[in-house]
Design an enzyme around this catalytic site. Sequence first.
Site, PDB file in Angstrom:
ATOM      1  N   ASP A 132       0.708  -1.265  -0.085  1.00  0.00           N
ATOM      2  CA  ASP A 132      -0.026  -0.022  -0.113  1.00  0.00           C
ATOM      3  C   ASP A 132       0.913   1.297  -0.001  1.00  0.00           C
ATOM      4  O   ASP A 132       0.236   2.213  -0.612  1.00  0.00           O
ATOM      5  CB  ASP A 132      -0.992  -0.179   1.204  1.00  0.00           C
ATOM      6  N   CYS A 186     -19.256  -6.423 -13.338  1.00  0.00           N
ATOM      7  CA  CYS A 186     -20.263  -5.682 -12.495  1.00  0.00           C
ATOM      8  C   CYS A 186     -21.621  -5.498 -13.267  1.00  0.00           C
ATOM      9  O   CYS A 186     -22.411  -5.456 -12.811  1.00  0.00           O
ATOM     10  CB  CYS A 186     -19.781  -4.307 -12.718  1.00  0.00           C
ATOM     11  N   CYS A 192     -23.134   0.380  -6.171  1.00  0.00           N
ATOM     12  CA  CYS A 192     -22.173   1.149  -5.428  1.00  0.00           C
ATOM     13  C   CYS A 192     -22.214   2.560  -5.548  1.00  0.00           C
ATOM     14  O   CYS A 192     -21.954   3.603  -4.797  1.00  0.00           O
ATOM     15  CB  CYS A 192     -20.809   0.529  -5.552  1.00  0.00           C
ATOM     16  N   CYS A 212     -15.143  11.999  -1.659  1.00  0.00           N
ATOM     17  CA  CYS A 212     -15.213  10.838  -0.922  1.00  0.00           C
ATOM     18  C   CYS A 212     -14.860  11.088   0.571  1.00  0.00           C
ATOM     19  O   CYS A 212     -13.834  11.722   0.957  1.00  0.00           O
ATOM     20  CB  CYS A 212     -14.091   9.881  -1.485  1.00  0.00           C
ATOM     21  N   CYS A 242     -19.895   2.065  -0.500  1.00  0.00           N
ATOM     22  CA  CYS A 242     -19.732   1.588  -1.827  1.00  0.00           C
ATOM     23  C   CYS A 242     -19.596   0.147  -1.674  1.00  0.00           C
ATOM     24  O   CYS A 242     -19.921  -0.728  -2.517  1.00  0.00           O
ATOM     25  CB  CYS A 242     -19.159   2.483  -2.596  1.00  0.00           C
TER      26      CYS A 242
END
Length: 370
Positions: A132, A186, A192, A212, A242
């Site tokens: 990350d 999807c 979402c 966000c 989401c």
Amino acid sequence: METLRQAISAKASGEGFAAMRIVRLSSDPQQALRLQRFIAQGRHGSMAWLADTADRRADPLALWPEAKTAIVMAQNYGQDLDPFERLKDRGSGVISLYALNRDYHDMVKGKLKRIAQWLKHRTRAEVKVFVDTAPVMEKPLAQKAGLGWQGKHTNLVSREIGSWFFLGTIFTEAEIAPDAAEEDRCGTCRACLDVCPTNAFPAPYELDARRCISYLSIEHDGHIDRAFRAAMGNRIYGCDDCLAACPWNKFAQASREARLMAREDLKAPRLADLLVLDDVAFRALFSASPVKRIGRDRFIRNVLIAAGNSGEPKLVPQVAALLEDPAGIVRAMAVWALSRLMGEPAFASLRKERIGSETDANVRREWETA
């Protein structure tokens, strides 16, 4: 005879990873273009590190030209908690599911290092691990590896384990047979996108971080725009909406990693208890937690917004006490919260009493516009 891939899979499973896939490293001009467009549009907000490392993020080989293969692993952090149910108790704060216990970075990196050292010993090839924080586009890599696909909310989704998981990656100079890429599943679903409280998705597969709640409550260190405060509700660190809305999470399971299981005291912490935290108490409560990294002032900013949305006048004494806080960002949000919790005559009287002594321009603006 056991193949190298089978051996890696067994090691990953032994360390508690929920899934493992392998991808051949290569340049991807389309990925580079998408990243450039995201930054050019300013959708990364104040995350300057994204722009600063864009060249290396755009191409994994720019980070390590000799690398041949990436091994991508998923660490499940699912919880036996209903994310939407938690939003109903406005007197408590909601911390994102991933942050209800220990910080995952060191934990996942430790697991990866053990596997990487074993791999180096077996193949004699150099290895590097990433979790990350390095300039690695882990989600596109994971999709190419077949671990999942980036959904319309831009997060990774797996048809096997849902989307409540962290990603960790091992780069190696060894050449290992890759897995097939995953396709987008999807379909016509837009759950979402529709559930987002702040309309942070300009279009499917596009995110504007500036809208966000996860970005606003974690990455953004300044004042949160008034347009988003009511929509934040009682979310005080991150947002899971989401992810929680995604139907593929019917395949998700609760994590069996003890260090990621939700702490009882963080499942529904009372706002009244959080509002009185000074820096020492904040650090003690969130020791070893990812919440600790945003610092006490930014955290109390978030808690004050939740208090303003709570509809609980009984919080007024704790909020009013923060009008004396050394941090301007805390005082400003205390003003906003009081404007929502106090009756108009009482608040007008308090404003008249306090506004003349306030030296911080942002706090004065809150008094003037509340």
